[in-house]
Design a protein around this motif. Sequence first.
Motif, PDB file in Angstrom:
ATOM      1  N   LYS A 182       7.240  -2.387   9.027  1.00  0.00           N
ATOM      2  CA  LYS A 182       7.064  -3.107   7.766  1.00  0.00           C
ATOM      3  C   LYS A 182       6.765  -2.121   6.639  1.00  0.00           C
ATOM      4  CE  LYS A 182       5.340  -7.256   7.763  1.00  0.00           C
ATOM      5  NZ  LYS A 182       4.407  -8.410   7.860  1.00  0.00           N
ATOM      6  N   THR A 183       7.610  -1.144   6.556  1.00  0.00           N
ATOM      7  CA  THR A 183       7.403  -0.055   5.603  1.00  0.00           C
ATOM      8  C   THR A 183       8.702   0.254   4.878  1.00  0.00           C
ATOM      9  OG1 THR A 183       5.648   0.902   6.960  1.00  0.00           O
ATOM     10  CG2 THR A 183       6.661   2.339   5.337  1.00  0.00           C
ATOM     11  N   VAL A 184       8.573   0.530   3.603  1.00  0.00           N
ATOM     12  CA  VAL A 184       9.676   1.008   2.778  1.00  0.00           C
ATOM     13  C   VAL A 184       9.381   2.449   2.412  1.00  0.00           C
ATOM     14  CG1 VAL A 184      10.912   0.726   0.601  1.00  0.00           C
ATOM     15  CG2 VAL A 184      10.184  -1.277   1.886  1.00  0.00           C
ATOM     16  N   TYR A 185      10.401   3.280   2.477  1.00  0.00           N
ATOM     17  CA  TYR A 185      10.235   4.698   2.207  1.00  0.00           C
ATOM     18  C   TYR A 185      11.029   5.113   0.964  1.00  0.00           C
ATOM     19  CZ  TYR A 185       8.674   4.711   7.073  1.00  0.00           C
ATOM     20  OH  TYR A 185       8.009   4.445   8.235  1.00  0.00           O
ATOM     21  N   LEU A 186      10.563   6.180   0.359  1.00  0.00           N
ATOM     22  CA  LEU A 186      11.331   6.824  -0.701  1.00  0.00           C
ATOM     23  C   LEU A 186      11.339   8.311  -0.390  1.00  0.00           C
ATOM     24  CD1 LEU A 186      12.869   6.358  -3.371  1.00  0.00           C
ATOM     25  CD2 LEU A 186      10.778   7.072  -4.551  1.00  0.00           C
ATOM     26  N   GLN A 187      12.478   8.772   0.099  1.00  0.00           N
ATOM     27  CA  GLN A 187      12.651  10.197   0.364  1.00  0.00           C
ATOM     28  C   GLN A 187      13.104  10.857  -0.929  1.00  0.00           C
ATOM     29  OE1 GLN A 187      12.110  12.099   3.211  1.00  0.00           O
ATOM     30  NE2 GLN A 187      12.546  13.826   1.856  1.00  0.00           N
ATOM     31  N   MET A 188      12.345  11.844  -1.366  1.00  0.00           N
ATOM     32  CA  MET A 188      12.629  12.509  -2.637  1.00  0.00           C
ATOM     33  C   MET A 188      12.929  13.980  -2.373  1.00  0.00           C
ATOM     34  SD  MET A 188       9.671  10.769  -5.017  1.00  0.00           S
ATOM     35  CE  MET A 188       8.348  11.644  -4.204  1.00  0.00           C
ATOM     36  N   ASN A 189      14.136  14.383  -2.708  1.00  0.00           N
ATOM     37  CA  ASN A 189      14.564  15.769  -2.525  1.00  0.00           C
ATOM     38  C   ASN A 189      14.881  16.405  -3.874  1.00  0.00           C
ATOM     39  OD1 ASN A 189      14.422  15.357   0.287  1.00  0.00           O
ATOM     40  ND2 ASN A 189      16.560  14.656   0.353  1.00  0.00           N
ATOM     41  N   TYR A 200       4.914   3.697  -7.892  1.00  0.00           N
ATOM     42  CA  TYR A 200       4.445   2.387  -7.462  1.00  0.00           C
ATOM     43  C   TYR A 200       5.523   1.688  -6.654  1.00  0.00           C
ATOM     44  CZ  TYR A 200       0.984   2.926 -11.227  1.00  0.00           C
ATOM     45  OH  TYR A 200      -0.020   3.378 -12.059  1.00  0.00           O
ATOM     46  N   CYS A 201       5.108   1.020  -5.592  1.00  0.00           N
ATOM     47  CA  CYS A 201       6.047   0.132  -4.930  1.00  0.00           C
ATOM     48  C   CYS A 201       5.807  -1.294  -5.425  1.00  0.00           C
ATOM     49  CB  CYS A 201       5.940   0.206  -3.411  1.00  0.00           C
ATOM     50  SG  CYS A 201       4.310  -0.068  -2.719  1.00  0.00           S
ATOM     51  N   ALA A 202       6.859  -2.078  -5.424  1.00  0.00           N
ATOM     52  CA  ALA A 202       6.807  -3.432  -5.955  1.00  0.00           C
ATOM     53  C   ALA A 202       7.683  -4.347  -5.115  1.00  0.00           C
ATOM     54  CB  ALA A 202       7.267  -3.446  -7.409  1.00  0.00           C
ATOM     55  N   GLN A 254       0.848  -1.187   0.000  1.00  0.00           N
ATOM     56  CA  GLN A 254       0.000   0.000   0.000  1.00  0.00           C
ATOM     57  C   GLN A 254       0.881   1.233   0.000  1.00  0.00           C
ATOM     58  OE1 GLN A 254      -2.965   0.043   3.072  1.00  0.00           O
ATOM     59  NE2 GLN A 254      -3.603   2.136   2.653  1.00  0.00           N
ATOM     60  N   ALA A 255       0.880   1.930  -1.126  1.00  0.00           N
ATOM     61  CA  ALA A 255       1.701   3.131  -1.282  1.00  0.00           C
ATOM     62  C   ALA A 255       0.920   4.367  -0.861  1.00  0.00           C
ATOM     63  CB  ALA A 255       2.159   3.266  -2.725  1.00  0.00           C
ATOM     64  N   SER A 256       1.644   5.316  -0.289  1.00  0.00           N
ATOM     65  CA  SER A 256       1.024   6.571   0.115  1.00  0.00           C
ATOM     66  C   SER A 256       2.080   7.661   0.149  1.00  0.00           C
ATOM     67  CB  SER A 256       0.351   6.431   1.479  1.00  0.00           C
ATOM     68  OG  SER A 256       1.312   6.111   2.469  1.00  0.00           O
ATOM     69  N   GLY A 295       1.929  -2.296  -5.501  1.00  0.00           N
ATOM     70  CA  GLY A 295       0.981  -1.449  -4.802  1.00  0.00           C
ATOM     71  C   GLY A 295       0.120  -0.695  -5.802  1.00  0.00           C
ATOM     72  N   GLN A 296      -0.784   0.117  -5.292  1.00  0.00           N
ATOM     73  CA  GLN A 296      -1.765   0.774  -6.145  1.00  0.00           C
ATOM     74  C   GLN A 296      -1.261   2.062  -6.783  1.00  0.00           C
ATOM     75  OE1 GLN A 296      -1.487   1.229  -2.998  1.00  0.00           O
ATOM     76  NE2 GLN A 296      -2.254   3.227  -2.400  1.00  0.00           N
ATOM     77  N   GLY A 297      -0.138   2.572  -6.346  1.00  0.00           N
ATOM     78  CA  GLY A 297       0.377   3.801  -6.922  1.00  0.00           C
ATOM     79  C   GLY A 297      -0.059   5.035  -6.164  1.00  0.00           C
ATOM     80  N   THR A 298       0.830   6.020  -6.141  1.00  0.00           N
ATOM     81  CA  THR A 298       0.525   7.303  -5.518  1.00  0.00           C
ATOM     82  C   THR A 298       1.073   8.406  -6.428  1.00  0.00           C
ATOM     83  OG1 THR A 298       0.714   8.599  -3.465  1.00  0.00           O
ATOM     84  CG2 THR A 298       2.631   7.267  -4.071  1.00  0.00           C
ATOM     85  N   LEU A 299       0.267   9.430  -6.659  1.00  0.00           N
ATOM     86  CA  LEU A 299       0.609  10.459  -7.632  1.00  0.00           C
ATOM     87  C   LEU A 299       1.478  11.546  -7.014  1.00  0.00           C
ATOM     88  CD1 LEU A 299       0.268  11.794 -10.434  1.00  0.00           C
ATOM     89  CD2 LEU A 299      -1.839  12.838  -9.547  1.00  0.00           C
ATOM     90  N   VAL A 300       2.570  11.821  -7.691  1.00  0.00           N
ATOM     91  CA  VAL A 300       3.460  12.922  -7.322  1.00  0.00           C
ATOM     92  C   VAL A 300       3.438  13.939  -8.450  1.00  0.00           C
ATOM     93  CG1 VAL A 300       5.834  13.607  -6.876  1.00  0.00           C
ATOM     94  CG2 VAL A 300       4.936  11.489  -5.878  1.00  0.00           C
ATOM     95  N   THR A 301       3.082  15.160  -8.120  1.00  0.00           N
ATOM     96  CA  THR A 301       3.046  16.236  -9.106  1.00  0.00           C
ATOM     97  C   THR A 301       3.982  17.344  -8.647  1.00  0.00           C
ATOM     98  OG1 THR A 301       0.739  15.719  -9.643  1.00  0.00           O
ATOM     99  CG2 THR A 301       1.595  17.853 -10.364  1.00  0.00           C
TER     100      THR A 301
END
Length: 125
Positions: free
Chosen positions: A76-83, A94-96, A4-6, A116-122
Motif C-alpha cells: 500500500k505504498t506509492v513511490y517516486l524514484q527521482m534520478n 507531498y503525496c496526495a 505518510q511520506a518519507s 501527506g505531511q511532506g518530506t524535504l529533498v535538498t
Amino acid sequence: VQLQASGGGLVQAGGSLRLSCLLSGRTFNNYVMSWFRQAPGKERTFVAAIRWSGGGTFYADSVKGRFTISKDYAKKTVYLQMNSLSPEDTAVYYCAARSGLIASMMSRRDEYHYWGQGTLVTVSS
C-alpha cells in the motif's frame, strides 16, 4: 485516509532518491495518487500521478524522463524514484490522493482531498 511520506534527504546534483508514500485508512480503488512539490517561496506544483487501480502514469514536463512514479499493492505504498536530480528539484515533496480524478485534473492541487505531511529533498550543487 492517511498518507505518510518519507525518503527525503540531502543528495548531490546528479544523484538519486526514492520517496515513499504509505497509504492507510481504506481501500483505494478508483483513487489517483500523486506527488506535488513546493520549493521555498513558491507555490505547490504537480510532479507525477498514478492510478491506484489500472494503468496510467502522468508527469510534469520538468520531470519527464528523470522521475518515475510506481505503486506496490501489497505494501500500500506509492513511490517516486527521482534520478538525475538538480538543485532546481529542491523542495518539500507531498503525496496526495483523491478518488475519481480524470487525467485533465490530476495536476490541480485544489482537487485533492488527502495530503501527506511532506518530506524535504535538498539537492546540492
